[in-house]
Design a protein around this motif. Sequence first.
Motif, PDB file in Angstrom:
ATOM      1  N   LYS A  36       0.797  -1.228   0.000  1.00  0.00           N
ATOM      2  CA  LYS A  36       0.000   0.000   0.000  1.00  0.00           C
ATOM      3  C   LYS A  36       0.833   1.283   0.000  1.00  0.00           C
ATOM      4  CE  LYS A  36      -4.449  -1.407   1.937  1.00  0.00           C
ATOM      5  NZ  LYS A  36      -4.548  -2.353   0.836  1.00  0.00           N
ATOM      6  N   GLU A  37       2.046   1.199   0.510  1.00  0.00           N
ATOM      7  CA  GLU A  37       2.850   2.421   0.598  1.00  0.00           C
ATOM      8  C   GLU A  37       3.326   2.832  -0.785  1.00  0.00           C
ATOM      9  OE1 GLU A  37       4.996   2.618   4.808  1.00  0.00           O
ATOM     10  OE2 GLU A  37       5.599   0.893   3.619  1.00  0.00           O
ATOM     11  N   CYS A  38       3.371   4.139  -1.006  1.00  0.00           N
ATOM     12  CA  CYS A  38       3.788   4.572  -2.334  1.00  0.00           C
ATOM     13  C   CYS A  38       5.210   5.122  -2.283  1.00  0.00           C
ATOM     14  CB  CYS A  38       2.804   5.585  -2.907  1.00  0.00           C
ATOM     15  SG  CYS A  38       2.733   7.098  -1.983  1.00  0.00           S
ATOM     16  N   VAL A  39       5.751   5.320  -3.461  1.00  0.00           N
ATOM     17  CA  VAL A  39       7.099   5.855  -3.598  1.00  0.00           C
ATOM     18  C   VAL A  39       7.027   7.383  -3.587  1.00  0.00           C
ATOM     19  CG1 VAL A  39       9.062   5.951  -5.166  1.00  0.00           C
ATOM     20  CG2 VAL A  39       7.809   3.817  -4.902  1.00  0.00           C
ATOM     21  N   LEU A  40       6.027   7.907  -4.292  1.00  0.00           N
ATOM     22  CA  LEU A  40       5.830   9.355  -4.341  1.00  0.00           C
ATOM     23  C   LEU A  40       4.351   9.646  -4.575  1.00  0.00           C
ATOM     24  CD1 LEU A  40       7.058  12.337  -4.831  1.00  0.00           C
ATOM     25  CD2 LEU A  40       6.804  11.788  -7.213  1.00  0.00           C
ATOM     26  N   LEU A  41       3.803  10.494  -3.725  1.00  0.00           N
ATOM     27  CA  LEU A  41       2.441  10.972  -3.953  1.00  0.00           C
ATOM     28  C   LEU A  41       2.513  12.491  -3.976  1.00  0.00           C
ATOM     29  CD1 LEU A  41      -0.619  10.644  -4.192  1.00  0.00           C
ATOM     30  CD2 LEU A  41      -0.738  10.519  -1.706  1.00  0.00           C
ATOM     31  N   TYR A  42       2.061  13.065  -5.083  1.00  0.00           N
ATOM     32  CA  TYR A  42       2.113  14.514  -5.239  1.00  0.00           C
ATOM     33  C   TYR A  42       0.700  15.020  -5.448  1.00  0.00           C
ATOM     34  CZ  TYR A  42       3.707  19.083  -6.857  1.00  0.00           C
ATOM     35  OH  TYR A  42       3.933  20.424  -6.982  1.00  0.00           O
ATOM     36  N   ASN A  58      12.878  11.849   1.064  1.00  0.00           N
ATOM     37  CA  ASN A  58      13.894  12.835   0.639  1.00  0.00           C
ATOM     38  C   ASN A  58      14.756  12.391  -0.543  1.00  0.00           C
ATOM     39  OD1 ASN A  58      13.092  14.505   2.761  1.00  0.00           O
ATOM     40  ND2 ASN A  58      14.428  13.417   4.172  1.00  0.00           N
ATOM     41  N   ARG A  59      14.338  11.372  -1.275  1.00  0.00           N
ATOM     42  CA  ARG A  59      15.117  10.960  -2.447  1.00  0.00           C
ATOM     43  C   ARG A  59      14.310  11.075  -3.733  1.00  0.00           C
ATOM     44  NH1 ARG A  59      17.286   5.919  -3.380  1.00  0.00           N
ATOM     45  NH2 ARG A  59      15.607   4.837  -2.312  1.00  0.00           N
ATOM     46  N   VAL A  60      13.071  11.554  -3.617  1.00  0.00           N
ATOM     47  CA  VAL A  60      12.201  11.546  -4.792  1.00  0.00           C
ATOM     48  C   VAL A  60      11.593  12.921  -5.046  1.00  0.00           C
ATOM     49  CG1 VAL A  60      11.614   9.110  -4.590  1.00  0.00           C
ATOM     50  CG2 VAL A  60      10.240  10.783  -3.385  1.00  0.00           C
ATOM     51  N   ASP A  61      11.320  13.181  -6.325  1.00  0.00           N
ATOM     52  CA  ASP A  61      10.644  14.423  -6.683  1.00  0.00           C
ATOM     53  C   ASP A  61      10.046  14.247  -8.065  1.00  0.00           C
ATOM     54  OD1 ASP A  61       9.683  16.995  -6.523  1.00  0.00           O
ATOM     55  OD2 ASP A  61      11.633  17.910  -6.101  1.00  0.00           O
ATOM     56  N   LEU A  62       9.177  15.175  -8.419  1.00  0.00           N
ATOM     57  CA  LEU A  62       8.712  15.202  -9.804  1.00  0.00           C
ATOM     58  C   LEU A  62       9.743  15.980 -10.607  1.00  0.00           C
ATOM     59  CD1 LEU A  62       4.873  15.916  -9.649  1.00  0.00           C
ATOM     60  CD2 LEU A  62       6.027  13.762 -10.107  1.00  0.00           C
ATOM     61  N   GLN A  63       9.908  15.596 -11.866  1.00  0.00           N
ATOM     62  CA  GLN A  63      10.852  16.320 -12.720  1.00  0.00           C
ATOM     63  C   GLN A  63      10.372  17.763 -12.902  1.00  0.00           C
ATOM     64  OE1 GLN A  63      11.185  14.858 -16.705  1.00  0.00           O
ATOM     65  NE2 GLN A  63      13.202  15.770 -17.003  1.00  0.00           N
ATOM     66  N   ASP A  64       9.054  17.926 -13.022  1.00  0.00           N
ATOM     67  CA  ASP A  64       8.490  19.257 -13.206  1.00  0.00           C
ATOM     68  C   ASP A  64       7.225  19.365 -12.365  1.00  0.00           C
ATOM     69  OD1 ASP A  64       7.406  21.629 -14.013  1.00  0.00           O
ATOM     70  OD2 ASP A  64       6.926  20.981 -16.046  1.00  0.00           O
ATOM     71  N   ARG A  65       7.317  20.083 -11.262  1.00  0.00           N
ATOM     72  CA  ARG A  65       6.160  20.168 -10.353  1.00  0.00           C
ATOM     73  C   ARG A  65       4.976  20.906 -10.969  1.00  0.00           C
ATOM     74  NH1 ARG A  65       7.620  20.542  -4.028  1.00  0.00           N
ATOM     75  NH2 ARG A  65       8.995  18.739  -3.897  1.00  0.00           N
ATOM     76  N   GLN A  66       5.252  21.662 -12.027  1.00  0.00           N
ATOM     77  CA  GLN A  66       4.139  22.323 -12.728  1.00  0.00           C
ATOM     78  C   GLN A  66       3.420  21.325 -13.647  1.00  0.00           C
ATOM     79  OE1 GLN A  66       6.855  24.789 -12.125  1.00  0.00           O
ATOM     80  NE2 GLN A  66       5.262  25.251 -10.625  1.00  0.00           N
ATOM     81  N   MET A  67       4.051  20.179 -13.873  1.00  0.00           N
ATOM     82  CA  MET A  67       3.488  19.130 -14.748  1.00  0.00           C
ATOM     83  C   MET A  67       3.138  19.685 -16.125  1.00  0.00           C
ATOM     84  SD  MET A  67       1.348  16.864 -12.024  1.00  0.00           S
ATOM     85  CE  MET A  67       0.633  18.070 -10.927  1.00  0.00           C
TER      86      MET A  67
END
Length: 135
Positions: A36-42, A58-67
Amino acid sequence: LTNITAEPGQNTILPCRAADNKPVIAVEWRRTDLGKECVLLYRDDQIDPGNQHPSYENRVDLQDRQMKDGNVSFVLKNLTTNDTGAYECRVQNEGSLETKLLRTILLDVSPPGTRMEETRMEETRMEEARMDPLD
Protein backbone atom coordinates in the motif's frame (compact mmCIF):
# COMPACT_ATOMS: atom_id res chain seq x y z
CA LEU A 1 6.78 -1.84 -20.52
CA THR A 2 9.90 0.31 -20.32
CA ASN A 3 13.22 -0.94 -19.00
CA ILE A 4 15.71 1.40 -17.37
CA THR A 5 19.09 0.34 -16.05
CA ALA A 6 21.18 2.44 -13.71
CA GLU A 7 24.02 2.12 -11.24
CA PRO A 8 24.01 2.64 -7.47
CA GLY A 9 24.68 6.25 -6.47
CA GLN A 10 23.25 7.66 -9.69
CA ASN A 11 20.07 9.69 -10.10
CA THR A 12 17.53 8.53 -12.64
CA ILE A 13 14.36 9.83 -14.22
CA LEU A 14 11.42 7.51 -14.77
CA PRO A 15 9.53 9.09 -17.67
CA CYS A 16 5.75 9.36 -17.72
CA ARG A 17 3.34 11.69 -19.47
CA ALA A 18 -0.34 12.30 -18.85
CA ALA A 19 -2.74 13.32 -21.61
CA ASP A 20 -2.70 17.08 -22.01
CA ASN A 21 -6.42 17.62 -22.20
CA LYS A 22 -7.26 17.41 -18.48
CA PRO A 23 -5.39 18.97 -15.58
CA VAL A 24 -3.70 16.45 -13.29
CA ILE A 25 -4.62 16.90 -9.64
CA ALA A 26 -2.56 14.04 -8.21
CA VAL A 27 0.35 11.88 -9.30
CA GLU A 28 1.19 8.64 -7.60
CA TRP A 29 4.24 6.51 -8.24
CA ARG A 30 4.27 3.14 -6.57
CA ARG A 31 6.32 -0.01 -6.66
CA THR A 32 4.34 -3.14 -7.28
CA ASP A 33 6.08 -5.11 -4.53
CA LEU A 34 5.70 -2.54 -1.75
CA GLY A 35 2.01 -3.02 -1.05
CA LYS A 36 0.00 0.00 0.00
CA GLU A 37 2.85 2.42 0.60
CA CYS A 38 3.79 4.57 -2.33
CA VAL A 39 7.10 5.86 -3.60
CA LEU A 40 5.83 9.35 -4.34
CA LEU A 41 2.44 10.97 -3.95
CA TYR A 42 2.11 14.51 -5.24
CA ARG A 43 -1.11 16.41 -4.67
CA ASP A 44 -2.23 19.90 -3.71
CA ASP A 45 1.03 21.17 -5.23
CA GLN A 46 3.20 19.29 -2.78
CA ILE A 47 4.67 15.91 -2.00
CA ASP A 48 2.49 14.09 0.50
CA PRO A 49 4.78 12.04 2.77
CA GLY A 50 1.88 10.49 4.71
CA ASN A 51 1.82 7.20 2.84
CA GLN A 52 5.37 7.17 1.54
CA HIS A 53 7.62 4.17 1.97
CA PRO A 54 10.38 5.25 4.41
CA SER A 55 13.23 4.21 2.10
CA TYR A 56 12.18 6.85 -0.45
CA GLU A 57 12.01 9.77 1.95
CA ASN A 58 13.89 12.83 0.64
CA ARG A 59 15.12 10.96 -2.45
CA VAL A 60 12.20 11.55 -4.79
CA ASP A 61 10.64 14.42 -6.68
CA LEU A 62 8.71 15.20 -9.80
CA GLN A 63 10.85 16.32 -12.72
CA ASP A 64 8.49 19.26 -13.21
CA ARG A 65 6.16 20.17 -10.35
CA GLN A 66 4.14 22.32 -12.73
CA MET A 67 3.49 19.13 -14.75
CA LYS A 68 3.82 21.16 -17.93
CA ASP A 69 2.46 19.33 -20.99
CA GLY A 70 1.41 16.44 -18.76
CA ASN A 71 4.98 15.70 -17.66
CA VAL A 72 4.64 13.58 -14.51
CA SER A 73 8.11 12.02 -14.75
CA PHE A 74 9.71 11.07 -11.50
CA VAL A 75 13.25 11.70 -10.25
CA LEU A 76 14.85 9.15 -7.95
CA LYS A 77 18.12 10.24 -6.37
CA ASN A 78 21.07 8.33 -5.00
CA LEU A 79 19.97 4.92 -6.23
CA THR A 80 20.64 1.71 -4.36
CA THR A 81 20.28 -1.88 -5.56
CA ASN A 82 17.17 -2.06 -3.34
CA ASP A 83 15.44 0.35 -5.72
CA THR A 84 15.24 -2.38 -8.37
CA GLY A 85 11.62 -3.17 -9.17
CA ALA A 86 8.54 -2.37 -11.23
CA TYR A 87 7.27 1.19 -10.84
CA GLU A 88 3.75 2.26 -11.77
CA CYS A 89 2.83 5.79 -12.72
CA ARG A 90 -0.77 6.72 -11.89
CA VAL A 91 -2.52 10.04 -12.22
CA GLN A 92 -5.81 11.47 -11.11
CA ASN A 93 -7.34 13.98 -13.48
CA GLU A 94 -9.59 16.85 -12.51
CA GLY A 95 -13.18 15.69 -12.31
CA SER A 96 -12.22 12.04 -11.78
CA LEU A 97 -12.36 10.12 -8.52
CA GLU A 98 -9.92 7.40 -9.35
CA THR A 99 -6.30 7.19 -10.41
CA LYS A 100 -5.45 5.84 -13.82
CA LEU A 101 -2.41 3.65 -14.52
CA LEU A 102 -0.39 5.27 -17.30
CA ARG A 103 2.69 3.08 -17.53
CA THR A 104 4.91 0.59 -15.76
CA ILE A 105 8.67 0.93 -15.76
CA LEU A 106 11.12 -1.77 -14.76
CA LEU A 107 14.12 -0.28 -13.03
CA ASP A 108 17.24 -2.38 -12.67
CA VAL A 109 19.89 -0.93 -10.37
CA SER A 110 23.07 -2.96 -10.43
CA PRO A 111 26.75 -2.20 -9.93
CA PRO A 112 28.76 -1.73 -13.14
CA GLY A 113 29.83 -4.95 -14.78
CA THR A 114 27.20 -7.16 -13.16
CA ARG A 115 24.54 -6.84 -15.82
CA MET A 116 23.81 -9.79 -18.06
CA GLU A 117 24.47 -8.00 -21.38
CA GLU A 118 27.80 -6.64 -20.20
CA THR A 119 28.93 -10.07 -19.05
CA ARG A 120 27.93 -11.58 -22.37
CA MET A 121 29.73 -8.85 -24.33
CA GLU A 122 32.84 -9.42 -22.25
CA GLU A 123 32.69 -13.17 -22.99
CA THR A 124 32.32 -12.48 -26.72
CA ARG A 125 35.36 -10.20 -26.65
CA MET A 126 37.39 -12.89 -24.90
CA GLU A 127 36.31 -15.44 -27.53
CA GLU A 128 37.34 -13.12 -30.33
CA ALA A 129 40.66 -12.43 -28.66
CA ARG A 130 41.36 -16.15 -28.39
CA MET A 131 40.53 -16.75 -32.06
CA ASP A 132 42.91 -14.01 -33.15
CA PRO A 133 46.16 -15.80 -33.97
CA LEU A 134 49.14 -13.83 -32.78
CA ASP A 135 51.76 -13.63 -35.50
